[in-house]
Motif scaffolding. Structure first.
Motif, PDB file in Angstrom:
ATOM      1  N   ASN A   1       0.837  -1.217   0.000  1.00 34.55           N
ATOM      2  CA  ASN A   1       0.000   0.000   0.000  1.00 34.55           C
ATOM      3  C   ASN A   1       0.867   1.261   0.000  1.00 34.55           C
ATOM      4  O   ASN A   1       0.549   2.249  -0.674  1.00 34.55           O
ATOM      5  CB  ASN A   1      -0.933   0.002   1.215  1.00 34.55           C
ATOM      6  N   HIS A   2       1.951   1.214   0.757  1.00 34.57           N
ATOM      7  CA  HIS A   2       2.861   2.364   0.798  1.00 34.57           C
ATOM      8  C   HIS A   2       3.423   2.634  -0.598  1.00 34.57           C
ATOM      9  O   HIS A   2       3.477   3.786  -1.055  1.00 34.57           O
ATOM     10  CB  HIS A   2       3.985   2.099   1.804  1.00 34.57           C
ATOM     11  N   ALA A   3       3.799   1.574  -1.297  1.00 34.95           N
ATOM     12  CA  ALA A   3       4.333   1.742  -2.658  1.00 34.95           C
ATOM     13  C   ALA A   3       3.254   2.272  -3.599  1.00 34.95           C
ATOM     14  O   ALA A   3       3.532   3.146  -4.438  1.00 34.95           O
ATOM     15  CB  ALA A   3       4.878   0.408  -3.165  1.00 34.95           C
ATOM     16  N   ILE A   4       2.039   1.778  -3.458  1.00 33.97           N
ATOM     17  CA  ILE A   4       0.955   2.227  -4.342  1.00 33.97           C
ATOM     18  C   ILE A   4       0.762   3.741  -4.245  1.00 33.97           C
ATOM     19  O   ILE A   4       0.552   4.420  -5.258  1.00 33.97           O
ATOM     20  CB  ILE A   4      -0.371   1.489  -3.991  1.00 33.97           C
ATOM     21  N   VAL A   5       0.859   4.298  -3.053  1.00 30.65           N
ATOM     22  CA  VAL A   5       0.595   5.738  -2.911  1.00 30.65           C
ATOM     23  C   VAL A   5       1.851   6.605  -2.978  1.00 30.65           C
ATOM     24  O   VAL A   5       1.724   7.824  -3.142  1.00 30.65           O
ATOM     25  CB  VAL A   5      -0.206   6.047  -1.612  1.00 30.65           C
ATOM     26  N   THR A   6       3.046   6.017  -2.878  1.00 34.13           N
ATOM     27  CA  THR A   6       4.250   6.871  -2.860  1.00 34.13           C
ATOM     28  C   THR A   6       5.229   6.627  -4.018  1.00 34.13           C
ATOM     29  O   THR A   6       6.086   7.476  -4.267  1.00 34.13           O
ATOM     30  CB  THR A   6       5.052   6.688  -1.543  1.00 34.13           C
ATOM     31  N   ASP A   7       5.133   5.487  -4.694  1.00 34.63           N
ATOM     32  CA  ASP A   7       6.106   5.216  -5.761  1.00 34.63           C
ATOM     33  C   ASP A   7       5.972   6.288  -6.850  1.00 34.63           C
ATOM     34  O   ASP A   7       4.866   6.571  -7.332  1.00 34.63           O
ATOM     35  CB  ASP A   7       5.845   3.819  -6.354  1.00 34.63           C
ATOM     36  N   SER A   8       7.105   6.865  -7.234  1.00 29.86           N
ATOM     37  CA  SER A   8       7.066   7.987  -8.177  1.00 29.86           C
ATOM     38  C   SER A   8       6.612   7.564  -9.574  1.00 29.86           C
ATOM     39  O   SER A   8       6.274   8.401 -10.401  1.00 29.86           O
ATOM     40  CB  SER A   8       8.443   8.655  -8.262  1.00 29.86           C
ATOM     41  N   ARG A   9       6.599   6.268  -9.836  1.00 29.02           N
ATOM     42  CA  ARG A   9       6.138   5.791 -11.150  1.00 29.02           C
ATOM     43  C   ARG A   9       4.622   5.634 -11.206  1.00 29.02           C
ATOM     44  O   ARG A   9       4.067   5.317 -12.254  1.00 29.02           O
ATOM     45  CB  ARG A   9       6.794   4.448 -11.480  1.00 29.02           C
ATOM     46  N   LEU A  10       3.955   5.857 -10.055  1.00 32.38           N
ATOM     47  CA  LEU A  10       2.517   5.612  -9.960  1.00 32.38           C
ATOM     48  C   LEU A  10       1.790   6.804  -9.366  1.00 32.38           C
ATOM     49  O   LEU A  10       2.368   7.593  -8.615  1.00 32.38           O
ATOM     50  CB  LEU A  10       2.234   4.404  -9.052  1.00 32.38           C
ATOM     51  N   ARG A  11       0.500   6.914  -9.703  1.00 30.42           N
ATOM     52  CA  ARG A  11      -0.423   7.764  -8.942  1.00 30.42           C
ATOM     53  C   ARG A  11      -1.476   6.815  -8.418  1.00 30.42           C
ATOM     54  O   ARG A  11      -2.202   6.184  -9.206  1.00 30.42           O
ATOM     55  CB  ARG A  11      -1.039   8.826  -9.870  1.00 30.42           C
ATOM     56  N   GLY A  12      -1.546   6.657  -7.099  1.00 30.33           N
ATOM     57  CA  GLY A  12      -2.397   5.604  -6.586  1.00 30.33           C
ATOM     58  C   GLY A  12      -3.159   5.996  -5.341  1.00 30.33           C
ATOM     59  O   GLY A  12      -2.866   6.994  -4.679  1.00 30.33           O
ATOM     60  N   VAL A  13      -4.158   5.177  -5.030  1.00 36.34           N
ATOM     61  CA  VAL A  13      -5.018   5.428  -3.884  1.00 36.34           C
ATOM     62  C   VAL A  13      -5.481   4.071  -3.360  1.00 36.34           C
ATOM     63  O   VAL A  13      -5.556   3.100  -4.113  1.00 36.34           O
ATOM     64  CB  VAL A  13      -6.222   6.318  -4.325  1.00 36.34           C
ATOM     65  N   VAL A  14      -5.776   4.007  -2.062  1.00 33.44           N
ATOM     66  CA  VAL A  14      -6.356   2.789  -1.481  1.00 33.44           C
ATOM     67  C   VAL A  14      -7.811   3.091  -1.134  1.00 33.44           C
ATOM     68  O   VAL A  14      -8.099   4.027  -0.392  1.00 33.44           O
ATOM     69  CB  VAL A  14      -5.580   2.337  -0.227  1.00 33.44           C
ATOM     70  N   LEU A  15      -8.703   2.306  -1.699  1.00 31.50           N
ATOM     71  CA  LEU A  15     -10.143   2.542  -1.550  1.00 31.50           C
ATOM     72  C   LEU A  15     -10.752   1.572  -0.536  1.00 31.50           C
ATOM     73  O   LEU A  15     -10.448   0.368  -0.586  1.00 31.50           O
ATOM     74  CB  LEU A  15     -10.850   2.342  -2.897  1.00 31.50           C
ATOM     75  N   PRO A  16     -11.642   2.069   0.344  1.00 35.82           N
ATOM     76  CA  PRO A  16     -12.303   1.161   1.296  1.00 35.82           C
ATOM     77  C   PRO A  16     -13.478   0.444   0.647  1.00 35.82           C
ATOM     78  O   PRO A  16     -14.622   0.562   1.077  1.00 35.82           O
ATOM     79  CB  PRO A  16     -12.757   2.116   2.408  1.00 35.82           C
ATOM     80  N   LEU A  17     -13.180  -0.293  -0.392  1.00 35.95           N
ATOM     81  CA  LEU A  17     -14.197  -1.025  -1.154  1.00 35.95           C
ATOM     82  C   LEU A  17     -13.972  -2.510  -0.900  1.00 35.95           C
ATOM     83  O   LEU A  17     -12.832  -2.977  -0.967  1.00 35.95           O
ATOM     84  CB  LEU A  17     -14.020  -0.711  -2.639  1.00 35.95           C
ATOM     85  N   GLY A  18     -15.038  -3.254  -0.608  1.00 31.88           N
ATOM     86  CA  GLY A  18     -14.861  -4.668  -0.294  1.00 31.88           C
ATOM     87  C   GLY A  18     -13.913  -4.815   0.887  1.00 31.88           C
ATOM     88  O   GLY A  18     -14.117  -4.230   1.949  1.00 31.88           O
ATOM     89  N   ASP A  19     -12.824  -5.559   0.682  1.00 30.82           N
ATOM     90  CA  ASP A  19     -11.813  -5.768   1.720  1.00 30.82           C
ATOM     91  C   ASP A  19     -10.629  -4.824   1.523  1.00 30.82           C
ATOM     92  O   ASP A  19      -9.545  -5.062   2.031  1.00 30.82           O
ATOM     93  CB  ASP A  19     -11.355  -7.241   1.643  1.00 30.82           C
ATOM     94  N   GLY A  20     -10.878  -3.729   0.763  1.00 32.63           N
ATOM     95  CA  GLY A  20      -9.825  -2.769   0.458  1.00 32.63           C
ATOM     96  C   GLY A  20      -9.269  -3.026  -0.922  1.00 32.63           C
ATOM     97  O   GLY A  20      -8.835  -4.144  -1.231  1.00 32.63           O
ATOM     98  N   VAL A  21      -9.305  -1.999  -1.775  1.00 30.56           N
ATOM     99  CA  VAL A  21      -8.846  -2.130  -3.155  1.00 30.56           C
ATOM    100  C   VAL A  21      -7.801  -1.045  -3.431  1.00 30.56           C
ATOM    101  O   VAL A  21      -8.078   0.143  -3.235  1.00 30.56           O
ATOM    102  CB  VAL A  21     -10.029  -2.001  -4.148  1.00 30.56           C
TER     103      VAL A  21
END
Ligand SMILES: C[S@@+](CC[C@H](N)C(=O)[O-])C[C@H]1O[C@@H](n2cnc3c(N)ncnc32)[C@H](O)[C@@H]1O
Length: 217
Positions: free
Chosen positions: A191-211
């Motif tokens: 999750n940390h990589a999804i929101v901080t990796d400079s190659r990505l723009r990402g977010v963690v959604l509280p959908l289902g068990d977390g997406v």
């Protein structure tokens, strides 16, 4: 009511969201019943709806699913992405592969969904074609390694979707049961990589068990 939703959302919120989900077509409904009866972990219906929106919106042509189970997510992705899209989906259990291929054939999608019986890490390592959309839904301890393998193969505006990243809320818990520590640590890293990796723009959604949801930038 799904346990996973209840763990993230308040009970009435989970019930409300489940209540407004559209009726599935007969094959998907049959697969949901089959999975429940056989204790198989297919995606939640609201996550499947999210996959369908993402597949359609992204215009993905090359889709990879990490963790096939009985083919529920693969069928949703292939249908939503349309006739020019192809899905490669990876499952290591031979019996489960057989069940998935059966449902995929019944969906009329055998020419567009290829189920590869393989270990996910090994198969991701040898994939060569650019990936427009990857759906990660497999061994939680391996999520960081899946990301490392997939990131260099993502196409210019490639999308990553990953399921179960809040892991029944345990990723935010102060006290994690010993048997869950490995999974929780891996998901926190992911999750940390999804929101901080400079190659990505990402977010963690509280959908289902977390997406987790990210696009290559
Ligand atoms: C959560 S299920 C996938 C659900 C599916 N994505 C869907 O949308 O319905 C995860 C699947 O990964 C498979 N699996 C577990 N370890 C694996 C591995 N090392 N390589 C490939 N598949 C694996 C399991 O057998 C299981 O069927």
């Amino acid at each position: 009511m799904k346990d996973a939703s209840d763990a993230i959302l308040r009970h009435e919120q989970a019930a409300y969201l489940e209540g407004i989900e559209p009726a599935r077509d007969p094959l998907l409904a049959e697969m949901e019943t089959w999975a429940k009866d056989h204790g198989q972990p297919i995606s939640d219906p609201e996550v499947a709806s999210f996959l369908a929106v993402t597949a359609r919106l992204s215009g993905a042509r090359s889709i990879v699913e990490v963790g096939t189970n009985i083919g529920y997510g693969a069928i949703v992705l292939a249908r939503a992405a349309g006739p020019d899209a192809r899905v490669v989906t990876i499952e290591n259990d031979a019996e489960t592969v057989g069940v998935a291929r059966g449902f995929i054939a019944r969906a009329g999608l055998s020419s567009r969904i290829e189920v590869r019986q393989a270990d996910a890490l090994a198969e991701l390592a040898v994939l060569t074609d650019p990936i427009d959309l990857v759906y990660v839904d497999c061994v939680k301890e391996h999520y960081p390694a899946y990301l490392d393998l997939v990131l260099p193969k993502l196409s210019e505006r490639g999308v990553i979707v990953a399921d179960n990243v809040l892991w029944k809320g345990l990723v935010a818990a102060a006290d994690v049961p010993a048997h869950e520590v490995g999974r929780v640590q891996a998901l926190r890293t992911f999750n940390h990589a999804i929101v901080t990796d400079s190659r990505l723009r990402g977010v963690v959604l509280p959908l289902g068990d977390g997406v987790a949801y990210a696009v290559r930038v």
